[in-house]
Design a protein around this motif. Structure first.
Motif, PDB file in Angstrom:
ATOM      1  N   HIS A  45       0.771  -1.243   0.000  1.00  0.00           N
ATOM      2  CA  HIS A  45       0.000   0.000   0.000  1.00  0.00           C
ATOM      3  C   HIS A  45       0.800   1.291   0.000  1.00  0.00           C
ATOM      4  CE1 HIS A  45      -3.201  -2.771   0.800  1.00  0.00           C
ATOM      5  NE2 HIS A  45      -2.754  -3.049   1.997  1.00  0.00           N
ATOM      6  N   ALA A  46       2.139   1.253  -0.044  1.00  0.00           N
ATOM      7  CA  ALA A  46       2.874   2.525  -0.044  1.00  0.00           C
ATOM      8  C   ALA A  46       2.556   3.314  -1.294  1.00  0.00           C
ATOM      9  CB  ALA A  46       4.377   2.275   0.045  1.00  0.00           C
ATOM     10  N   GLU A  47       2.427   4.621  -1.148  1.00  0.00           N
ATOM     11  CA  GLU A  47       2.079   5.466  -2.290  1.00  0.00           C
ATOM     12  C   GLU A  47       3.283   5.685  -3.192  1.00  0.00           C
ATOM     13  OE1 GLU A  47      -1.452   8.312  -0.732  1.00  0.00           O
ATOM     14  OE2 GLU A  47       0.567   8.839  -0.168  1.00  0.00           O
ATOM     15  N   GLY A  48       3.051   5.690  -4.482  1.00  0.00           N
ATOM     16  CA  GLY A  48       4.124   5.963  -5.444  1.00  0.00           C
ATOM     17  C   GLY A  48       4.155   7.436  -5.800  1.00  0.00           C
ATOM     18  N   ASN A  49       5.179   7.808  -6.562  1.00  0.00           N
ATOM     19  CA  ASN A  49       5.257   9.174  -7.046  1.00  0.00           C
ATOM     20  C   ASN A  49       6.156   9.179  -8.268  1.00  0.00           C
ATOM     21  OD1 ASN A  49       8.061   9.446  -6.168  1.00  0.00           O
ATOM     22  ND2 ASN A  49       7.183   9.400  -4.097  1.00  0.00           N
ATOM     23  N   ASP A  50       6.383  10.350  -8.829  1.00  0.00           N
ATOM     24  CA  ASP A  50       7.131  10.422 -10.078  1.00  0.00           C
ATOM     25  C   ASP A  50       8.559   9.915  -9.951  1.00  0.00           C
ATOM     26  OD1 ASP A  50       5.561  13.540 -11.120  1.00  0.00           O
ATOM     27  OD2 ASP A  50       4.943  11.439 -11.325  1.00  0.00           O
ATOM     28  N   ALA A  51       9.091   9.898  -8.715  1.00  0.00           N
ATOM     29  CA  ALA A  51      10.460   9.403  -8.541  1.00  0.00           C
ATOM     30  C   ALA A  51      10.564   7.926  -8.845  1.00  0.00           C
ATOM     31  CB  ALA A  51      10.929   9.654  -7.105  1.00  0.00           C
ATOM     32  N   ASP A  52       9.418   7.208  -8.910  1.00  0.00           N
ATOM     33  CA  ASP A  52       9.446   5.784  -9.197  1.00  0.00           C
ATOM     34  C   ASP A  52       9.574   5.505 -10.686  1.00  0.00           C
ATOM     35  OD1 ASP A  52       9.107   4.979  -6.512  1.00  0.00           O
ATOM     36  OD2 ASP A  52       6.995   5.514  -6.651  1.00  0.00           O
ATOM     37  N   ALA A  53       9.488   6.521 -11.523  1.00  0.00           N
ATOM     38  CA  ALA A  53       9.605   6.300 -12.957  1.00  0.00           C
ATOM     39  C   ALA A  53      11.030   5.943 -13.323  1.00  0.00           C
ATOM     40  CB  ALA A  53       9.185   7.570 -13.704  1.00  0.00           C
ATOM     41  N   PRO A  54      11.215   4.967 -14.221  1.00  0.00           N
ATOM     42  CA  PRO A  54      12.568   4.601 -14.636  1.00  0.00           C
ATOM     43  C   PRO A  54      13.326   5.809 -15.171  1.00  0.00           C
ATOM     44  CG  PRO A  54      10.980   3.010 -15.440  1.00  0.00           C
ATOM     45  CD  PRO A  54      10.194   4.154 -14.866  1.00  0.00           C
ATOM     46  N   GLY A  55      14.583   5.892 -14.781  1.00  0.00           N
ATOM     47  CA  GLY A  55      15.444   6.949 -15.290  1.00  0.00           C
ATOM     48  C   GLY A  55      15.364   8.251 -14.522  1.00  0.00           C
ATOM     49  N   ASN A  56      14.351   8.407 -13.649  1.00  0.00           N
ATOM     50  CA  ASN A  56      14.190   9.652 -12.914  1.00  0.00           C
ATOM     51  C   ASN A  56      14.846   9.519 -11.546  1.00  0.00           C
ATOM     52  OD1 ASN A  56      13.423  12.130 -12.038  1.00  0.00           O
ATOM     53  ND2 ASN A  56      11.279  11.579 -11.655  1.00  0.00           N
ATOM     54  N   ASN A  57      16.171   9.482 -11.505  1.00  0.00           N
ATOM     55  CA  ASN A  57      16.892   9.339 -10.257  1.00  0.00           C
ATOM     56  C   ASN A  57      18.297   9.889 -10.440  1.00  0.00           C
ATOM     57  OD1 ASN A  57      18.684   7.032 -11.187  1.00  0.00           O
ATOM     58  ND2 ASN A  57      16.643   6.172 -11.516  1.00  0.00           N
ATOM     59  N   GLN A  58      19.064   9.887  -9.360  1.00  0.00           N
ATOM     60  CA  GLN A  58      20.371  10.549  -9.364  1.00  0.00           C
ATOM     61  C   GLN A  58      21.344   9.940 -10.354  1.00  0.00           C
ATOM     62  OE1 GLN A  58      22.111  10.088  -5.528  1.00  0.00           O
ATOM     63  NE2 GLN A  58      22.017   7.867  -5.530  1.00  0.00           N
ATOM     64  N   TYR A  59      21.221   8.639 -10.660  1.00  0.00           N
ATOM     65  CA  TYR A  59      22.198   7.986 -11.509  1.00  0.00           C
ATOM     66  C   TYR A  59      22.136   8.471 -12.958  1.00  0.00           C
ATOM     67  CZ  TYR A  59      22.104   4.950  -7.464  1.00  0.00           C
ATOM     68  OH  TYR A  59      22.130   4.472  -6.187  1.00  0.00           O
ATOM     69  N   ASN A  85      13.948   8.004   1.069  1.00  0.00           N
ATOM     70  CA  ASN A  85      15.158   8.427   0.358  1.00  0.00           C
ATOM     71  C   ASN A  85      14.913   8.372  -1.151  1.00  0.00           C
ATOM     72  OD1 ASN A  85      17.698   8.943  -0.644  1.00  0.00           O
ATOM     73  ND2 ASN A  85      18.720   7.280   0.453  1.00  0.00           N
ATOM     74  N   LYS A  86      14.416   9.443  -1.713  1.00  0.00           N
ATOM     75  CA  LYS A  86      14.061   9.469  -3.131  1.00  0.00           C
ATOM     76  C   LYS A  86      15.285   9.541  -4.039  1.00  0.00           C
ATOM     77  CE  LYS A  86       9.826   9.277  -1.927  1.00  0.00           C
ATOM     78  NZ  LYS A  86       9.145   7.963  -1.981  1.00  0.00           N
ATOM     79  N   ALA A  87      16.478   9.684  -3.459  1.00  0.00           N
ATOM     80  CA  ALA A  87      17.692   9.655  -4.278  1.00  0.00           C
ATOM     81  C   ALA A  87      18.025   8.233  -4.721  1.00  0.00           C
ATOM     82  CB  ALA A  87      18.868  10.246  -3.504  1.00  0.00           C
ATOM     83  N   LEU A  88      17.490   7.221  -4.014  1.00  0.00           N
ATOM     84  CA  LEU A  88      17.760   5.837  -4.382  1.00  0.00           C
ATOM     85  C   LEU A  88      16.928   5.428  -5.592  1.00  0.00           C
ATOM     86  CD1 LEU A  88      17.786   4.002  -0.924  1.00  0.00           C
ATOM     87  CD2 LEU A  88      19.762   4.533  -2.367  1.00  0.00           C
ATOM     88  N   HIS A  89      17.517   4.634  -6.468  1.00  0.00           N
ATOM     89  CA  HIS A  89      16.753   4.036  -7.560  1.00  0.00           C
ATOM     90  C   HIS A  89      15.651   3.176  -6.946  1.00  0.00           C
ATOM     91  CE1 HIS A  89      15.706   1.577 -11.026  1.00  0.00           C
ATOM     92  NE2 HIS A  89      16.413   2.393 -11.796  1.00  0.00           N
ATOM     93  N   PRO A  90      14.450   3.170  -7.517  1.00  0.00           N
ATOM     94  CA  PRO A  90      13.355   2.393  -6.918  1.00  0.00           C
ATOM     95  C   PRO A  90      13.680   0.914  -6.747  1.00  0.00           C
ATOM     96  CG  PRO A  90      12.775   3.176  -9.121  1.00  0.00           C
ATOM     97  CD  PRO A  90      13.990   3.931  -8.693  1.00  0.00           C
TER      98      PRO A  90
END
Length: 522
Positions: A9-23, A376-381
């Motif tokens: 049940h954890a809520e998602g957000n745009d940071a979960d989209a592939p490629g949208n992260n620090q790497y 920690n939204k900096a981590l890849h999902p």
């Protein structure tokens, strides 16, 4: 413990989209590793509809768990490993190397599933939890759920054909578990087939124990050690560490509590009505009293605490018979992390270890670690989210941290009552004893009686708890129980060699998110 791969049940957000992260912002090497991480994430969500659903993805089918699905996943993992091997990491930055190491380990675990999945029973208390998540979280796929149950029945038949079957002594709890699922969906006739097969297993008088009894089982167990601990150790090495740790902790108990007759002390505690909760409300009150002692203390040794609050809930009745304690559920849609505690048979469950359990499951254990991880939204999902797949070698990190945290509370003076102090040390010794018993049952030829006697001496468990623990080690989830004390043991070794202050060490462990322990550095 926290539920195997479970973060419902954890809520998602745009940071979960592939490629949208620090790497994705790095150089070409970082972009290539990110692309492989993105692809692995998408494949994982295909096989993990519970996580996909809570992240807002449209889920149109459930993986049925067929051999064909396993073979497809293995082939894709092999291809991804080959692609990763072509990436030159010599000039990569630290974050990229960490991501690549995490990905490589995960892909290697996926390849290992080609053989390993035959040694896993989808009807035991831990692994059947997936059925409950499918039914509760994805009710619109009821027709597909029927196919999952039907395939589960076929898989059990194929396992029997391979000589892999649940021993008769373990069938009672497994049958009860399946009956609870069958009662919830009586229209699914495949449950009848599963129950008929389990009853035949129960009548077979198969008294063998452990994964090592099956052809190829000993080799599979060696792989499970690496999966569940994240360390490269043999069963014999784990066994020796466990024996030494049990001896060390027994001496510590005698010295710190000045006990000349621990057996008598344990009988005294077992016979004391104050050692038992009157009801679930009393149990929750006791748990909360331990958590209240944390107020103002954790800021002294941690740079950052999770924003999500922590709460306590009673475990579903259908799971109570197969779980000794309960499980931790990370923050979900309501933003709260929960410990689901076992409230059954309280008259036979002494609460000597209640403080240790709360510090392990809540703060500064699972809730602190997993709460921060999810925030920690900096981590890849792929690294941030708790996935419902048995192909991530991070249990040693998660359970090791929770045990380290419960031990840290002893350093911080949070076991002021001598009974709680004894409960913590006996809990730590119990987890060390698991190293001895899990390896003993699975590959070193121990009998159930031998294991039960050892657990009774080394832990503070009732006969009911001993029974469920042996089921867990020898049938339900071989090797998983090694994660707790080996992880704790490894983190203490890292801390001893790190120097510096406690806040810095804790931040070094927590900031990078979960990793196989052999890849962790401070």
């Amino acid at each position: 413990m926290h539920a195997p791969g479970n973060n419902p049940h954890a809520e998602g957000n745009d940071a979960d989209a592939p490629g949208n992260n620090q790497y994705a912002e790095g150089n070409e090497v970082a972009r290539r590793v990110t692309g492989l991480m993105d692809a692995a994430w998408e494949r994982a969500l295909e096989r993990d509809p519970v996580t996909a659903n809570r992240l807002g993805r449209t889920v149109e089918h459930l993986p049925v768990g067929s051999p064909e699905e396993i073979a497809s996943a293995v082939a894709q993992a092999r291809k991804a490993l080959a692609d990763l091997s072509e990436v030159d990491l010599a000039t990569a930055d630290r974050e990229t190397r960490i991501a690549a190491g995490f990905l490589q380990d995960h892909l290697e675990q996926e390849v290992a599933e080609e053989d390993r999945h035959w040694y896993r029973f989808g009807v035991t208390p831990y692994y059947s939890m997936q059925l409950g998540f499918y039914r509760s979280d994805l009710p619109h796929l009821a027709g597909n759920y029927v196919q999952v149950v039907e395939q589960l029945a076929r898989n059990l038949d194929e396992q029997r054909a391979r000589g892999i079957r649940i021993p008769s002594w373990a069938c009672g709890i497994v049958i009860d578990t399946m009956r609870s699922y069958a009662a919830a969906t009586p229209e699914i006739k495949a449950f009848d087939k599963i129950l008929d097969g389990l009853q035949q297993d129960a009548d077979s008088n198969n008294s063998d124990v452990g994964i090592g009894q099956y052809d190829g089982g000993a080799a599979a167990y060696e792989g499970l050690i690496r999966l569940h601990t994240g360390l490269d150790l043999t069963a014999e090495e784990v066994h020796r560490i466990g024996l030494a740790e049990v001896e060390r902790l027994t001496g510590q108990i005698a010295q710190e509590l000045q006990l000349t007759d621990e057996e008598a002390y344990r009988r005294q505690l077992a016979n004391d009505p104050a050692s038992y909760a009157k009801d679930s409300a009393d149990l929750e009150r006791r748990y909360q009293a331990h958590l209240d002692r944390l107020s103002g203390v954790l800021d002294e040794v941690f740079e950052k605490l999770p924003e999500a609050p922590f709460a306590i809930r009673q475990l579903d009745d259908g799971l109570a018979g197969g779980l000794t304690y309960g499980y931790y559920e990370p923050p979900g849609a309501d933003g709260v992390g929960y410990y689901h505690y076992n409230g059954s048979d309280l008259a036979n469950r002494p609460l000597i270890q209640a403080a240790s359990v709360m510090f392990h499951e809540g703060l500064p254990g699972h809730h602190l670690q997993l709460g921060r991880q999810l925030e920690n939204k900096a981590l890849h999902p792929l690294r941030r989210e708790q996935l419902e797949l048995p192909t991530f070698a991070i249990a040693g990190y998660h359970e090791g941290w929770a045990e380290y945290a419960a031990g840290l509370c002893k350093e911080l003076g949070l076991y002021p009552d001598p009974i709680d102090h004894y409960g913590r040390l006996s809990a730590e010794r119990f987890h060390a004893a698991r190293l001895v018993v899990d390896t003993g049952l699975n590959v070193l030829g121990w009998s159930r009686e031998q294991a039960g006697d050892y657990l009774a001496r080394a832990g503070f468990l009732s006969p009911v708890e001993v029974e469920s623990e042996i089921l867990r080690y020898a049938v339900d989830d071989p090797g998983q129980a090694l994660a707790y004390h080996l992880g704790h043991w490894h983190l203490k070794q890292l801390r001893a060699g790190a120097g510096g202050d406690l806040k810095q060490f804790h931040e070094a462990i927590l900031a990078d998110g979960p990793l196989p322990l052999r890849l962790l550095s401070v």
